[in-house]
Each structure stands twice: as C-alpha cells, then as structure tokens.
Write an enzyme that holds these catalytic residues in place. Structure first.
Site, mmCIF file in Angstrom:
data_model
loop_
_atom_site.group_PDB
_atom_site.id
_atom_site.type_symbol
_atom_site.label_atom_id
_atom_site.label_comp_id
_atom_site.label_asym_id
_atom_site.label_seq_id
_atom_site.Cartn_x
_atom_site.Cartn_y
_atom_site.Cartn_z
ATOM 1 N N VAL A 101 0.877 -1.179 0.000
ATOM 2 C CA VAL A 101 0.000 0.000 0.000
ATOM 3 C C VAL A 101 0.914 1.228 0.000
ATOM 4 O O VAL A 101 2.122 1.105 0.010
ATOM 5 C CB VAL A 101 -0.940 0.027 1.229
ATOM 6 N N LYS A 107 -2.882 14.968 -7.754
ATOM 7 C CA LYS A 107 -3.562 15.199 -6.473
ATOM 8 C C LYS A 107 -3.370 16.656 -6.065
ATOM 9 O O LYS A 107 -2.239 17.126 -5.979
ATOM 10 C CB LYS A 107 -2.948 14.245 -5.430
HETATM 11 C C1 LIG Z 1 -2.694 0.965 5.653
HETATM 12 C C2 LIG Z 1 -1.534 1.738 5.123
HETATM 13 C C3 LIG Z 1 -1.744 2.704 4.149
HETATM 14 C C4 LIG Z 1 -0.686 3.478 3.677
HETATM 15 N N1 LIG Z 1 -0.910 4.477 2.770
HETATM 16 C C5 LIG Z 1 0.097 5.330 2.465
HETATM 17 C C6 LIG Z 1 -0.113 6.425 1.606
HETATM 18 O O1 LIG Z 1 -1.196 6.632 1.069
HETATM 19 N N2 LIG Z 1 0.920 7.261 1.371
HETATM 20 C C7 LIG Z 1 2.158 7.069 1.928
HETATM 21 O O2 LIG Z 1 3.057 7.895 1.726
HETATM 22 N N3 LIG Z 1 2.400 5.986 2.674
HETATM 23 C C8 LIG Z 1 1.413 5.124 2.964
HETATM 24 N N4 LIG Z 1 1.655 4.044 3.746
HETATM 25 C C9 LIG Z 1 3.030 3.738 4.109
HETATM 26 C C10 LIG Z 1 3.724 3.100 2.903
HETATM 27 O O3 LIG Z 1 3.076 1.909 2.561
HETATM 28 C C11 LIG Z 1 5.199 2.848 3.209
HETATM 29 O O4 LIG Z 1 5.781 3.994 3.741
HETATM 30 C C12 LIG Z 1 5.936 2.478 1.959
HETATM 31 O O5 LIG Z 1 5.305 1.459 1.269
HETATM 32 C C13 LIG Z 1 7.349 2.072 2.271
HETATM 33 O O6 LIG Z 1 7.401 0.824 2.886
HETATM 34 P P1 LIG Z 1 8.819 0.188 3.143
HETATM 35 O O7 LIG Z 1 9.573 0.123 1.860
HETATM 36 O O8 LIG Z 1 9.476 0.906 4.261
HETATM 37 O O9 LIG Z 1 8.468 -1.274 3.664
HETATM 38 P P2 LIG Z 1 7.906 -2.573 2.862
HETATM 39 O O10 LIG Z 1 7.076 -2.208 1.712
HETATM 40 O O11 LIG Z 1 7.311 -3.442 3.912
HETATM 41 O O12 LIG Z 1 9.208 -3.263 2.289
HETATM 42 C C14 LIG Z 1 10.048 -4.052 3.101
HETATM 43 C C15 LIG Z 1 11.049 -4.768 2.227
HETATM 44 O O13 LIG Z 1 11.963 -5.463 3.056
HETATM 45 C C16 LIG Z 1 12.101 -6.780 2.563
HETATM 46 N N5 LIG Z 1 12.473 -7.677 3.664
HETATM 47 C C17 LIG Z 1 11.904 -7.753 4.884
HETATM 48 N N6 LIG Z 1 12.519 -8.703 5.608
HETATM 49 C C18 LIG Z 1 13.498 -9.217 4.826
HETATM 50 C C19 LIG Z 1 14.458 -10.229 4.995
HETATM 51 N N7 LIG Z 1 14.558 -10.936 6.121
HETATM 52 N N8 LIG Z 1 15.297 -10.487 3.978
HETATM 53 C C20 LIG Z 1 15.222 -9.803 2.812
HETATM 54 N N9 LIG Z 1 14.329 -8.834 2.595
HETATM 55 C C21 LIG Z 1 13.471 -8.560 3.592
HETATM 56 C C22 LIG Z 1 10.755 -7.118 1.965
HETATM 57 O O14 LIG Z 1 10.829 -8.185 1.059
HETATM 58 C C23 LIG Z 1 10.437 -5.797 1.280
HETATM 59 O O15 LIG Z 1 11.083 -5.753 0.032
HETATM 60 C C24 LIG Z 1 0.620 3.237 4.184
HETATM 61 C C25 LIG Z 1 0.829 2.225 5.116
HETATM 62 C C26 LIG Z 1 -0.235 1.487 5.600
HETATM 63 C C27 LIG Z 1 0.016 0.418 6.625
#
Ligand SMILES: Cc1cc2nc3c(=O)[nH]c(=O)nc-3n(C[C@H](O)[C@H](O)[C@H](O)COP(=O)(O)OP(=O)(O)OC[C@H]3O[C@@H](n4cnc5c(N)ncnc54)[C@H](O)[C@@H]3O)c2cc1C
Length: 524
Positions: A58, A89
């Site tokens: 998301v 937006k």
């Molecule tokens: C309900 C909801 C709605 C949201 N809506 C918005 C929005 O509208 N706008 C906004 O700006 N943000 C929003 N967010 C936040 C947004 O989704 C995140 O900030 C964004 O997707 C970044 O996520 P991330 O890359 O930090 O983590 P993730 O997408 O969780 O990525 C984590 C990565 O780490 C990897 N990984 C984890 N453990 C391991 C391991 N042991 N070994 C190898 N790889 C591993 C996974 O495979 C993945 O590639 C929302 C969040 C939620 C919960």
C-alpha cells in the site's frame, strides 16, 4: 574515548565504499535510486530483497515533495505518471470529520495573495466577523477555500500544472500524485539498476558484527551468501530487521495519540473519472481512503481494533466499493510510533523500519524521502562521527513529532460524538505544543509555522477551519484597510480564482493529453 572509538577516529576522512540496503519496498528503492544518483564511481550499492516476504503493497497517495524527489532524480514527470498509472492530487478531501455531513479540502498551495503587511487569512477573518450569521454576507465572503485555486479546481474536477508568472493565480497550484506503489518501486528499480545498483533476491537471516564495537560487517542470507558492507540501510519494513532485530533500537509508542492500529485495503474498478484529490471519509472507528489511479481505485479502512472488529471493518469497506473488487481484501496491522534512534552505529533505518504514522496525510513516503535526503546531507565517512548521527536522530524525531501533531489535530478537533471511538478522540490528552496551537488559533486566528514543520500555515488553517475550530477574534491591525475596499478586493480575487480554475482542463483530459498509462483512462 573507548578503544573502539579511537580506532574509528583513525578512519576519519576515509570514504564509505560499500552500501547494503536491506529491503526492496518503496523506501529501499528510493534510497537505492537517490544514492545511485549521488554516488561517486567507486561506491558499490547492493539491495537485498525477499520475494517470499514481499512488500507492504500500500502507499499510493503522496504530497508535493515527491515531485522534488523525482526532479532530483532527473526523471520526466509525464513518463513517471505513465509508468506508475498515476493521477494528480491537489489535496485531500475530508468528509464527516468535523461533524457528519461536513466536508472540506486540505489543499496544497496558498490561500489568497500574500501581502507584505498582513496575513491573507486575517483579512478574510475580518470579513467573516463582519458577515456574522447573515447568509447573504457569508456567501459574499465565501470560505477560505474559495481563495485557493487548488481547492476550487479540485471541486470542479480540473487540473493543470502550475503556470508561469508571479501575478498569475495559476502559478500557485501545487500538486502531488496518486500512484501504484508496486509500479513505482519497479520504476525506481529500473532507474537504480541502470546506474549500477546490484539487486539480490534472498532472505536475510542474520548479521555479522565487529566484536569490538558491534558495527555491522555483513548480512547473511539463508542460502549462505554473505554480503559485506560499510554502511547498512534498513528498509525491511515494520520488522526493522537490523535496527531493531539486531541493534534493539527500541520503539516509542504513540498509540495513545493515534489509536488506529489496523487497516483493510482493496482495489476496485474505477467507474467515474478520477478526482484530482484523495478522499478520507471518517467512519465508525477510523476512516476510509479512496485513491483514484488511472487503472483502478485504491480503497482502505484504517480503524481502531478496540472499537471495531476486523470483519466489521472489511464489511464496511466492501460495502462502500463503487466498482467490482479487483483483489482480495488485505489486512494490515501497525502501531503508531518511531524508533528511539533511527541511526545506530553504521545502520540507518528508513521507511517503515524507522517508524509509522497512519496515512491520513499521506506522509510516510515523504518521511522515507527525508530519511534518504538527511542521510545524504550527513553522509558519513568510515569513522561514523557521533555528532552527525545525533543530528540525524534529533532532526528525524522532530519531524515525526510535527507530523504526528498535525494528524492528531484531525481527531482531536472533532465534534462527532456518535460513536465511542469519536468520543474518545475528542476527549484525549494531546501534546502541549498542539494544545497551544489550537488555543492560539481559536483565540485570534493566529497560526505560526514552527521550525521546518512540513505543514505550512495554509495547511494548519485549512484543517483547523475544516474541523470547525472558529477563531473568536482576528488581528485588529487589519482594520487599517477601509471595509469597502477590502470587500471589493476580496470579491475580485475570489472571482479571479474561480475563473482561473474554470480555464483548466478536466483532470482526465489532462492525463489523456499528456501522460496516459498503457492501460489507463479511456479518452474523455
Ligand atoms: C494501511 C496503510 C496505508 C498506507 N498508505 C500510504 C499512503 O497513502 N501514502 C504514503 O506515503 N504511505 C502510505 N503508507 C506507508 C507506505 O506503505 C510505506 O511507507 C511504503 O510502502 C514504504 O514501505 P517500506 O519500503 O518501508 O516497507 P515494505 O514495503 O514493507 O518493504 C520491506 C522490504 O523489506 C524486505 N524484507 C523484509 N525482511 C526481509 C528479509 N529478512 N530479507 C530480505 N528482505 C526482507 C521485503 O521483502 C520488502 O522488500 C501506508 C501504510 C499502511 C500500513
């Protein structure tokens, strides 16, 4: 100085040569792309991600700073919009937040004309006080949104990028995007790989640390591979694999202020032209988002599990879908808060690994972007100076606190009492700084931006007024202007804003003309 610290001091001036990023979600690929853009030729960047774990999937609504990030990368905006099935937006429409049946827009961009002497909204407030309860006068003065071209364009479903000219009202348009998070990560991945970033698929199962000081030397993958590095960026999502799992950086829980702790999300077929805004509708125990993309509608329900069951939230979300569901409903769990420290030793947490504030103001991707930008600003050498690390952690904490306060405002300044959840929100204790801000505004309509607060005075104004905080007075210095002159000038400005917004194309037409994605919107 301990032995390990003095050993590190000897490394002063020696450059980082190997960066390892753990995680390939939006944060991981943003970090990889930005570093690839900045990196000297001898810096190697490796990103490890696990297809088995996947990404959160998301995160589709953004704020205008994302355009700065894209500009920093040097990507063409039309190409980016096409490739990520994005729409534009102009702000967020809040429905049923102040009271059931009310709605307001929190736009990007300014209200009215800034003058050297007066804050624009104080001029408007003076007329609001003059109008009192007289409906004719109130219609003449209008609401503050009538003086913001983004708000008026959003109401009309129109869009264009800002136009040139300081005196042109259309130069004040500010825009962000709604995009497909998976496609954006893919887009950034292509950018980063083209600039030398190496992607490894694999599951990180452990880390090797230097015995003398616990600095990371390498991460270990399940298949036995060892990936060595000098700097480790933890983008592993909520689990915070390195920053928390190994370094135990701790977590500051803010759920007493932001009690929503779950969400359900589902995309559905879009059945109407895309609005140029996100909609956030307050619901029984939280709120629902509606995010129009070119190829579908994103929807979700953020709620508090103390007051609503998962099944009830799912039923509610599904019942509100305006088109055929395109996937199963996905449940998500989270806690509002942040790491006690984002940067510990030679590991920096970016994105969800560092903290999470619910998506009401679409700030998470921005926070990841700022995490990367701050790391570049404070780029370490192999000595990893504690002063730089402390600066990073202090600035990141302040940034989270400021955004948290802005989000709390939406919940606290509600007049809804129809459910236990909303009664709880209205009665909750809030941070002193926010309480003071609301009191000051309620007293004289004054609002000041504190330090580098992401949200401008215009944002605070839009949400305070939208939620129903009504100033009792205004800045009496604006009484210097003759009443008739003020009324005439404000009327003219309101007219110019409306005419300017009416001159813009429909949002859908703009996309079809400039940046329609492969399976995007049908011709208008
Ligand atoms: C309900 C909801 C709605 C949201 N809506 C918005 C929005 O509208 N706008 C906004 O700006 N943000 C929003 N967010 C936040 C947004 O989704 C995140 O900030 C964004 O997707 C970044 O996520 P991330 O890359 O930090 O983590 P993730 O997408 O969780 O990525 C984590 C990565 O780490 C990897 N990984 C984890 N453990 C391991 C391991 N042991 N070994 C190898 N790889 C591993 C996974 O495979 C993945 O590639 C929302 C969040 C939620 C919960």
């Amino acid at each position: 100085m301990s032995a390990s610290a003095s050993e590190r001091a000897n490394l002063r001036g020696q450059p980082i040569r190997r960066v390892v990023i753990v995680g390939g979600g939006t944060s991981g690929w943003m970090a990889a792309a930005a570093l690839a853009r900045m990196a000297p030729p001898d810096l190697s960047i490796t990103l490890v991600e696990s297809d088995e774990i996947g990404t959160i999937g998301v995160g589709e609504a953004t704020i205008p700073t994302l355009a700065d990030f894209n500009a920093f990368l040097g990507v063409d905006e039309d190409d980016f919009v096409r490739q990520t099935q994005a729409t534009f937006k102009l702000g967020i429409e809040f429905v049923d937040w102040g009271r059931m049946g009310e709605r307001y827009l929190h736009p990007f961009g300014v209200h009215g004309h800034p003058t050297p002497e007066f804050k624009f909204h104080q001029l408007w407030l003076r007329l609001v006080h003059w109008a009192g309860d007289d409906p004719e006068r109130r219609a003449l003065v209008g609401d503050l949104g009538d003086y913001n071209v983004g708000t008026v364009a959003a109401r009309l479903g129109r869009f264009s990028r800002p136009q040139a000219g300081v005196h042109n009202v259309l130069s004040t348009i500010r825009h962000a995007f709604h995009f497909d998070a998976g496609l954006y990560a893919r887009y950034l991945r292509a950018y980063a790989e083209a600039r030398g970033v190496v992607r490894l698929e694999g599951m990180v199962v452990g880390a090797q640390q230097r015995p003398q000081d616990g600095f990371f030397e390498a991460v270990r993958l399940r298949d036995g591979r060892v990936i060595e590095g000098d700097l480790f960026i933890d983008c592993s999502g909520f689990r915070g694999l390195l920053i928390n799992g190994v370094l135990g950086a701790g977590f500051i829980d803010w759920s007493r202020y932001l009690p929503c702790d779950r969400a359900v999300a589902v995309p559905y077929e879009r059945t109407a032209p895309p609005d140029p805004f996100t909609r956030a509708t307050a619901d029984l125990a939280g709120w629902r988002w509606r995010i129009p993309l070119q190829h579908r509608m994103g929807s979700g329900y953020v709620y508090c599990s103390d007051h609503l069951s998962d099944q009830a939230a799912t039923d509610r979300l599904v019942s509100q879908a305006e088109g055929r569901l395109l996937a199963d409903v996905r449940p998500l769990r989270f806690t509002a808060g942040l790491r006690e420290r984002f940067w510990v030793k030679n590991c920096v947490a970016i994105g969800l690994a560092g903290g999470f504030l619910e998506p009401l103001e679409s700030t998470s991707i921005h926070l990841a972007q700022m995490g990367v930008a701050r790391l570049i600003l404070l780029w370490p050498d192999l000595a990893f100076g504690q002063a730089e690390i402390d600066e990073y952690n202090t600035a990141a904490r302040l940034e989270y606190e400021q955004i948290r306060n802005f989000i709390i405002l939406h919940y606290k300044a509600t007049r809804r009492v129809d459910t236990e959840f909303w009664r709880r929100c209205g009665a909750m204790q809030i941070p002193d700084g926010l309480a003071h801000k609301i009191e000051l505004f309620a007293s004289s309509g004054r609002v000041f931006r504190f330090q580098d607060d992401l949200f401008t005075e215009d944002s605070w104004l839009a949400v305070m007024l939208g939620q129903g905080v009504r100033p009792q007075g205004y800045d009496r210095l604006v009484d210097r202007i003759a009443h008739d002159e003020l009324l005439t000038n404000m009327g003219r400005l309101k007219d110019v804003v409306l005419k300017s917004a009416l001159s813009l194309p429909a949002h859908q037409t703009f996309i079809n003309t400039h940046c329609r994605g492969a399976t995007g919107i049908a011709p208008a």
